[in-house]
Scaffold this active site. Structure first.
Site, PDB file in Angstrom:
ATOM      1  N   LYS A  22       0.836  -1.209   0.000  1.00 21.93           N
ATOM      2  CA  LYS A  22       0.000   0.000   0.000  1.00 21.93           C
ATOM      3  C   LYS A  22       0.869   1.257   0.000  1.00 21.93           C
ATOM      4  O   LYS A  22       0.612   2.202  -0.741  1.00 21.93           O
ATOM      5  CB  LYS A  22      -0.901  -0.011   1.242  1.00 21.93           C
ATOM      6  CG  LYS A  22      -1.496   1.322   1.598  1.00 21.93           C
ATOM      7  CD  LYS A  22      -2.304   1.268   2.861  1.00 21.93           C
ATOM      8  CE  LYS A  22      -1.556   1.550   4.138  1.00 21.93           C
ATOM      9  NZ  LYS A  22      -1.145   2.943   4.365  1.00 21.93           N
ATOM     10  N   CYS A 120      -3.937  12.705  13.982  1.00 22.92           N
ATOM     11  CA  CYS A 120      -4.541  11.384  13.858  1.00 22.92           C
ATOM     12  C   CYS A 120      -4.164  10.556  15.066  1.00 22.92           C
ATOM     13  O   CYS A 120      -3.403  11.008  15.923  1.00 22.92           O
ATOM     14  CB  CYS A 120      -4.143  10.696  12.560  1.00 22.92           C
ATOM     15  SG  CYS A 120      -2.525   9.971  12.574  1.00 22.92           S
ATOM     16  N   ARG A 125       1.608  14.227  13.091  1.00 26.19           N
ATOM     17  CA  ARG A 125       1.938  14.035  11.678  1.00 26.19           C
ATOM     18  C   ARG A 125       1.908  15.330  10.862  1.00 26.19           C
ATOM     19  O   ARG A 125       1.095  15.496   9.946  1.00 26.19           O
ATOM     20  CB  ARG A 125       1.023  12.979  11.068  1.00 26.19           C
ATOM     21  CG  ARG A 125       1.117  11.674  11.821  1.00 26.19           C
ATOM     22  CD  ARG A 125       0.418  10.562  11.132  1.00 26.19           C
ATOM     23  NE  ARG A 125       1.330   9.750  10.361  1.00 26.19           N
ATOM     24  CZ  ARG A 125       0.965   8.642   9.735  1.00 26.19           C
ATOM     25  NH1 ARG A 125      -0.266   8.254   9.744  1.00 26.19           N
ATOM     26  NH2 ARG A 125       1.841   7.935   9.080  1.00 26.19           N
ATOM     27  N   ASP A 308       5.805   0.525  11.939  1.00 25.80           N
ATOM     28  CA  ASP A 308       4.577  -0.136  11.497  1.00 25.80           C
ATOM     29  C   ASP A 308       4.492  -1.603  11.928  1.00 25.80           C
ATOM     30  O   ASP A 308       3.492  -2.272  11.656  1.00 25.80           O
ATOM     31  CB  ASP A 308       4.441  -0.043   9.964  1.00 25.80           C
ATOM     32  CG  ASP A 308       3.979   1.336   9.521  1.00 25.80           C
ATOM     33  OD1 ASP A 308       3.643   2.163  10.385  1.00 25.80           O
ATOM     34  OD2 ASP A 308       3.960   1.590   8.300  1.00 25.80           O
ATOM     35  N   ARG A 400      -8.226  -0.481   5.630  1.00 19.00           N
ATOM     36  CA  ARG A 400      -7.472   0.586   4.970  1.00 19.00           C
ATOM     37  C   ARG A 400      -6.189   0.024   4.358  1.00 19.00           C
ATOM     38  O   ARG A 400      -5.713   0.534   3.345  1.00 19.00           O
ATOM     39  CB  ARG A 400      -7.076   1.672   5.982  1.00 19.00           C
ATOM     40  CG  ARG A 400      -8.178   2.662   6.292  1.00 19.00           C
ATOM     41  CD  ARG A 400      -7.596   3.829   7.079  1.00 19.00           C
ATOM     42  NE  ARG A 400      -6.296   4.173   6.555  1.00 19.00           N
ATOM     43  CZ  ARG A 400      -5.204   4.419   7.290  1.00 19.00           C
ATOM     44  NH1 ARG A 400      -5.267   4.407   8.599  1.00 19.00           N
ATOM     45  NH2 ARG A 400      -4.056   4.708   6.725  1.00 19.00           N
TER      46      ARG A 400
HETATM   47  C1  UD1 Z   1       5.010   6.763   6.399  1.00 17.03           C
HETATM   48  C2  UD1 Z   1       4.122   5.559   6.249  1.00 17.03           C
HETATM   49  C3  UD1 Z   1       3.667   5.061   7.613  1.00 17.03           C
HETATM   50  C4  UD1 Z   1       4.863   4.833   8.512  1.00 17.03           C
HETATM   51  C5  UD1 Z   1       5.775   6.050   8.559  1.00 17.03           C
HETATM   52  C6  UD1 Z   1       7.068   5.802   9.312  1.00 17.03           C
HETATM   53  C7  UD1 Z   1       3.058   5.941   4.093  1.00 17.03           C
HETATM   54  C8  UD1 Z   1       1.823   6.277   3.354  1.00 17.03           C
HETATM   55  N1  UD1 Z   1       2.972   5.936   5.435  1.00 17.03           N
HETATM   56  O1  UD1 Z   1       4.209   7.780   7.030  1.00 17.03           O
HETATM   57  O2  UD1 Z   1       2.939   3.840   7.415  1.00 17.03           O
HETATM   58  O3  UD1 Z   1       4.412   4.566   9.830  1.00 17.03           O
HETATM   59  O4  UD1 Z   1       6.124   6.448   7.228  1.00 17.03           O
HETATM   60  O5  UD1 Z   1       7.748   4.728   8.767  1.00 17.03           O
HETATM   61  O6  UD1 Z   1       4.078   5.660   3.508  1.00 17.03           O
HETATM   62  N2  UD1 Z   1       7.418  14.614  10.382  1.00 17.03           N
HETATM   63  C9  UD1 Z   1       7.562  15.963  10.617  1.00 17.03           C
HETATM   64  N3  UD1 Z   1       7.328  16.835   9.591  1.00 17.03           N
HETATM   65  C10 UD1 Z   1       6.969  16.423   8.346  1.00 17.03           C
HETATM   66  C11 UD1 Z   1       6.820  15.041   8.113  1.00 17.03           C
HETATM   67  C12 UD1 Z   1       7.048  14.165   9.144  1.00 17.03           C
HETATM   68  O7  UD1 Z   1       7.880  16.370  11.733  1.00 17.03           O
HETATM   69  O8  UD1 Z   1       6.777  17.277   7.456  1.00 17.03           O
HETATM   70  C13 UD1 Z   1       7.654  13.649  11.488  1.00 17.03           C
HETATM   71  C14 UD1 Z   1       6.414  12.830  11.847  1.00 17.03           C
HETATM   72  O9  UD1 Z   1       5.591  13.510  12.770  1.00 17.03           O
HETATM   73  C15 UD1 Z   1       7.033  11.586  12.452  1.00 17.03           C
HETATM   74  C16 UD1 Z   1       8.310  11.410  11.629  1.00 17.03           C
HETATM   75  O10 UD1 Z   1       8.574  12.670  11.038  1.00 17.03           O
HETATM   76  O11 UD1 Z   1       7.376  11.794  13.786  1.00 17.03           O
HETATM   77  C17 UD1 Z   1       8.232  10.373  10.552  1.00 17.03           C
HETATM   78  O12 UD1 Z   1       7.082  10.588   9.776  1.00 17.03           O
HETATM   79  P1  UD1 Z   1       6.999  10.215   8.230  1.00 17.03           P
HETATM   80  O13 UD1 Z   1       8.161   9.370   7.852  1.00 17.03           O
HETATM   81  O14 UD1 Z   1       6.777  11.454   7.454  1.00 17.03           O
HETATM   82  O15 UD1 Z   1       5.680   9.348   8.201  1.00 17.03           O
HETATM   83  P2  UD1 Z   1       4.699   9.292   7.003  1.00 17.03           P
HETATM   84  O16 UD1 Z   1       5.481   9.513   5.744  1.00 17.03           O
HETATM   85  O17 UD1 Z   1       3.505  10.123   7.282  1.00 17.03           O
END
Ligand code: UD1
Length: 426
Positions: A22, A120, A125, A308, A400
């Site tokens: 996914k 969420c 996030r 995850d 999902r």
């Molecule tokens: C992706 C995965 C999710 C997984 C996560 C971590 C997808 C669709 N989802 O989520 O299943 O749990 O990676 O492996 O691929 N952060 C910031 N600022 C930002 C972006 C992120 O502070 O602009 C922080 C987040 O709050 C979190 C960390 O960075 O603490 C990692 O998040 P991120 O790797 O971005 O997770 P997702 O990409 O949302």
């Protein structure tokens, strides 16, 4: 709302097949925005988030065909005209990965309007790193009425060092950089296999990318991308969930159509827990006599132990002899499953980012509530070894991201069935 009814006690035996990832399919579908040609993706998982992404792309003017079964989990996406480059709140609120369209939209059309994702269950996030990166590439970003608007004549290459490793942030900006003018150098990138999968598609579309899968990615922007056909990687988190299902039930399970290389940290951990693992080219056999030993985990970015898989591993830890500590380093509030596991008889205490699990405790069946995608999987694992019949509510969280989970598990001997909500049907 559907529920799962699970009767514990059966060891899982036989072969179970893994679907496409996914988390690879979502950015790859968003990548289709970058070209007016047709992009064909194979091995798309039949899960709800994919349907949400289809709706999102369609609402912008894309033509999306999505076929399962005989159509072999294929989608064809053509974004010939993007008449409405807006990711509406009604869609974004149900799937946070919708922010993945921000980069490709602005790169292709010069304008993107994307609803700001709210909080969420597993934490805040934010998408500040997506925004910062696009600003460095010359976009002007404004916010109004809960929407974020990005505008530019054409994005320009930049030197972007991520303050924090972000998976979808890396993917979003990588897509944007493919059509930017000049070179973009990214540092401190996510190294997840899903980033590499996306880069493979982008390269097939004509993008010039080096270093995907490492911390440093270099992109030479091109004026145009073209259509391509790409097969999505197997889902490493689904495969990992099945590995734990085999291990926790004392089963003998062959996990087929997976990519063992993507599961290194989990396989090593299971071996420390006393589980027998045999790795093939695209399959893994997991055997366990049920005599599990405690072993600590600490979640990290890839190739570390995936966040995850944390909830599912905690279910296993309740059945391991000794004390396990689980430290969650990626998301601040990812222990929603703990209270439900405790209701099933687990001995768990939480202090800040660390949970301590004292095993081995017999689990009892209970009515429990799924709170997010992976927490739900953890409760299924617990229910598979609980004494009696558990009822898992709100399995839409599971739908999902897991394709026909109950059918797949039933195929290897689990007693699990889906039940519609009798009350809401009255
Ligand atoms: C992706 C995965 C999710 C997984 C996560 C971590 C997808 C669709 N989802 O989520 O299943 O749990 O990676 O492996 O691929 N952060 C910031 N600022 C930002 C972006 C992120 O502070 O602009 C922080 C987040 O709050 C979190 C960390 O960075 O603490 C990692 O998040 P991120 O790797 O971005 O997770 P997702 O990409 O949302």
């Amino acid at each position: 709302m559907d529920k799962f009814v699970v009767r514990g006690g059966n060891p899982l035996l036989g072969t179970i097949k893994v679907s496409g990832a996914k988390n690879s399919a979502l950015p790859c579908m968003a990548a289709a925005i970058l070209t007016e040609d047709e992009v064909i993706l194979e091995n798309i998982p039949q899960v709800h988030d994919i349907e949400t992404e289809r709706k999102l792309l369609t609402s912008m003017g894309a033509e999306v065909e999505l076929g399962y079964g005989r159509a072999q989990h294929r989608t064809s996406i053509q974004c010939a005209i993007l008449s409405d480059p807006v990711a509406k709140y009604e869609i974004v609120k149900t799937m946070r990965a919708s922010s993945l369209v921000l980069g490709p939209l602005i790169a292709r059309t010069g304008i993107a309007r994307v609803a700001m994702p709210g909080g969420c269950a597993i934490g805040g996030r934010p998408i500040d790193l997506h925004i910062k990166g696009l600003e460095a590439m010359g976009a002007t970003i404004t916010q109004d009425h809960g929407y974020l608007e990005a505008r530019t004549d054409r994005l320009k290459g930049a030197h972007i060092v991520f303050d924090k490793i972000t998976v979808t942030g890396t993917e979003d900006l990588l897509m944007a950089a493919t059509l930017a003018e000049g070179e973009t150098l990214f540092e401190n990138c996510a190294r997840e296999p899903e980033v590499t999968d996306l880069a493979a598609l982008l390269i097939a579309m004509g993008a010039k990318i080096e270093g995907a899968g490492t911390g440093t990615i270099r992109v030479q922007g091109v004026a145009k991308l073209h259509g391509a056909r790409h097969k999505i990687n197997p889902d490493r988190i689904e495969a990992g969930t099945f590995l734990l299902a085999g291990a926790i039930t004392g089963g003998d399970l062959n996990i087929d159509c997976c990519e063992p290389e993507h599961l290194g940290s989990l396989i090593a951990k299971l071996e420390q827990c006393g589980v027998r693992i045999d790795v093939g080219k695209d399959n893994i056999r997991v055997r366990s006599g049920g005599d599990l030993k405690a072993s600590d985990i600490s979640t990290e970015e890839y190739p570390g132990f995936p966040t995850d898989m944390q909830a599912q591993f905690m279910a296993l830890a309740t059945q391991a002899e000794g004390t396990t500590t689980v430290t969650e380093n990626i998301f601040e509030n990812r222990f929603m499953h703990v209270q439900e596991l405790i209701r099933m008889g687990a001995n768990i205490t939480v202090s800040g980012r660390t949970a301590t699990i004292r095993g081995k405790t017999p689990l009892q069946s209970a009515a429990v509530m799924c709170s997010d995608l992976r927490a739900s999987a953890s409760l299924v694992l617990a229910a598979l070894v609980a004494d009696g019949e558990s009822i898992l509510d709100r399995v839409y969280h599971m739908d999902r991201g897991y394709e026909r989970l109950e059918e797949k598990l039933r195929g290897v001997g689990a007693q699990i069935r889906r039940m519609g909500d009798v009350f809401s049907k009255r």
